[in-house]
Design a protein around this motif. Structure first.
Motif, PDB file in Angstrom:
ATOM      1  N   ILE A 146       0.853  -1.193   0.000  1.00  0.00           N
ATOM      2  CA  ILE A 146       0.000   0.000   0.000  1.00  0.00           C
ATOM      3  C   ILE A 146       0.881   1.233   0.000  1.00  0.00           C
ATOM      4  N   ILE A 147       0.501   2.212  -0.823  1.00  0.00           N
ATOM      5  CA  ILE A 147       1.173   3.507  -0.854  1.00  0.00           C
ATOM      6  C   ILE A 147       0.210   4.542  -0.301  1.00  0.00           C
ATOM      7  N   LEU A 181      -7.140   0.104   8.733  1.00  0.00           N
ATOM      8  CA  LEU A 181      -6.608  -0.729   7.654  1.00  0.00           C
ATOM      9  C   LEU A 181      -5.116  -1.010   7.791  1.00  0.00           C
ATOM     10  N   LEU A 182      -4.318   0.007   8.104  1.00  0.00           N
ATOM     11  CA  LEU A 182      -2.864  -0.170   8.080  1.00  0.00           C
ATOM     12  C   LEU A 182      -2.372  -1.231   9.066  1.00  0.00           C
ATOM     13  N   PRO A 183      -2.861  -1.264  10.316  1.00  0.00           N
ATOM     14  CA  PRO A 183      -2.416  -2.342  11.207  1.00  0.00           C
ATOM     15  C   PRO A 183      -2.759  -3.732  10.675  1.00  0.00           C
ATOM     16  N   ALA A 184      -3.911  -3.874  10.038  1.00  0.00           N
ATOM     17  CA  ALA A 184      -4.295  -5.175   9.491  1.00  0.00           C
ATOM     18  C   ALA A 184      -3.378  -5.585   8.346  1.00  0.00           C
ATOM     19  N   ILE A 230       2.330  -6.898   4.679  1.00  0.00           N
ATOM     20  CA  ILE A 230       2.163  -6.077   3.479  1.00  0.00           C
ATOM     21  C   ILE A 230       2.845  -4.733   3.731  1.00  0.00           C
ATOM     22  N   PRO A 231       3.831  -4.365   2.917  1.00  0.00           N
ATOM     23  CA  PRO A 231       4.564  -3.121   3.169  1.00  0.00           C
ATOM     24  C   PRO A 231       3.666  -1.889   3.128  1.00  0.00           C
ATOM     25  N   ARG A 245     -13.824  -3.827   2.221  1.00  0.00           N
ATOM     26  CA  ARG A 245     -13.640  -4.965   1.317  1.00  0.00           C
ATOM     27  C   ARG A 245     -12.229  -5.542   1.440  1.00  0.00           C
ATOM     28  N   VAL A 246     -11.240  -4.652   1.621  1.00  0.00           N
ATOM     29  CA  VAL A 246      -9.871  -5.144   1.826  1.00  0.00           C
ATOM     30  C   VAL A 246      -9.790  -5.948   3.123  1.00  0.00           C
ATOM     31  N   LEU A 247     -10.398  -5.438   4.179  1.00  0.00           N
ATOM     32  CA  LEU A 247     -10.389  -6.148   5.467  1.00  0.00           C
ATOM     33  C   LEU A 247     -11.104  -7.483   5.365  1.00  0.00           C
ATOM     34  N   THR A 248     -12.191  -7.521   4.627  1.00  0.00           N
ATOM     35  CA  THR A 248     -12.906  -8.791   4.414  1.00  0.00           C
ATOM     36  C   THR A 248     -12.005  -9.796   3.716  1.00  0.00           C
ATOM     37  N   ALA A 249     -11.291  -9.344   2.690  1.00  0.00           N
ATOM     38  CA  ALA A 249     -10.377 -10.232   1.971  1.00  0.00           C
ATOM     39  C   ALA A 249      -9.299 -10.759   2.902  1.00  0.00           C
TER      40      ALA A 249
END
Length: 257
Positions: A52-53, A88-91, A97-98, A249-253
């Motif tokens: 992630i950027i 999101l970032l902690p997950a 994931i960088p 949706r990212v967290l669900t994935a």
């Protein structure tokens, strides 16, 4: 091959060497596929090839005492990504994931900044432009190492995160971003930050041109521009440059794996 081998480079782009031998193979990394839904298609992505950027979530663009606020821009929209990024970032870090912080941070001498770029930040020549002190705290506008160029306090950076200074709207221009992503073996990029129609969009476009798979995380991205700029950005990302999703949706994935 009796001598020990020493690692050179960053995994997965690393060699093992001694005085007479070099192992230049790259051992395969077991994939971690997950299903990610977006607004146009369901994707299967590989977490070991994802990064992630986070672009320009810094004081000059997001803080009430930063540069945008000082020139009369309402920065409230630029602060909306803070809360979803805090989740999101902690997950993402838990899954290795960088997290790449891409901030506008100029050289103190501004030697690499053209007149045209100066003009964007000081169109009359009489305002507060690049390197000028902010009225409330004297921090030099968008100067690397200054309060103005620092990530807002609400977003905590971790030692394993990667920080890159940029000097143009696109984070790929005259920076090590592409080299770092390639060394890390990351080909799928989640995009977040501000402003969506400017620095986020130009960085995402260049990523697409370089062959990266681009996914804009909608609620982790914002702009202080008019709404039509935001709508055009979403349209263009989906139409030409990648996909649009959101942090839920990212967290669900991530949680489904």
């Amino acid at each position: 091959m009796n001598s020990p081998l020493y690692k050179l480079g960053i995994a997965p782009n690393a060699w093992a060497v001694n005085a007479s031998f070099a192992d230049i193979t790259r051992p395969p990394i077991p994939p971690q596929p997950v299903i990610l839904t977006t607004e146009s298609k369901t994707l299967q992505i590989d977490l070991v090839r994802t990064a992630i950027i986070v672009i320009d979530m810094q004081n000059d663009f997001c803080h009430p005492h930063g540069w945008l606020a000082e020139i009369g821009v309402d920065v409230a929209p630029a602060r909306t990504p803070i809360a979803p990024l805090q989740t999101l970032l902690p997950a993402l870090r838990v899954r290795n994931i960088p997290v790449i912080w891409l901030n506008w941070g100029n050289r103190p001498d501004l030697m690499n900044i053209s007149a045209g770029i100066h003009h964007v930040y000081n169109p009359t020549g009489e305002g507060i432009g690049l390197g000028d002190p902010l009225p409330k705290n004297d921090a030099p506008v968008l100067m690397a190492g200054s309060w103005a160029a620092a990530v807002v306090d609400e977003l905590e950076q971790q030692p394993q995160d990667i920080c890159i200074d940029k000097y143009r709207m696109s984070g790929f221009w005259d920076t090590p971003l592409d080299s770092i992503l390639r060394n890390l073996g990351r080909t799928t990029i989640l995009f977040a930050g501000v402003n969506a129609d400017q620095c986020v969009m130009t960085t995402l476009c260049d990523a697409n041109f370089l062959g990266y798979d681009c996914i804009l995380v909608k609620d982790c991205t914002a702009t202080t521009s008019p709404e039509y700029c935001w709508l055009a950005t979403l349209y263009n990302v989906q139409q030409c440059f990648g996909f649009v999703t959101d942090s839920s949706r990212v967290l669900t994935a991530l949680n489904d794996r």
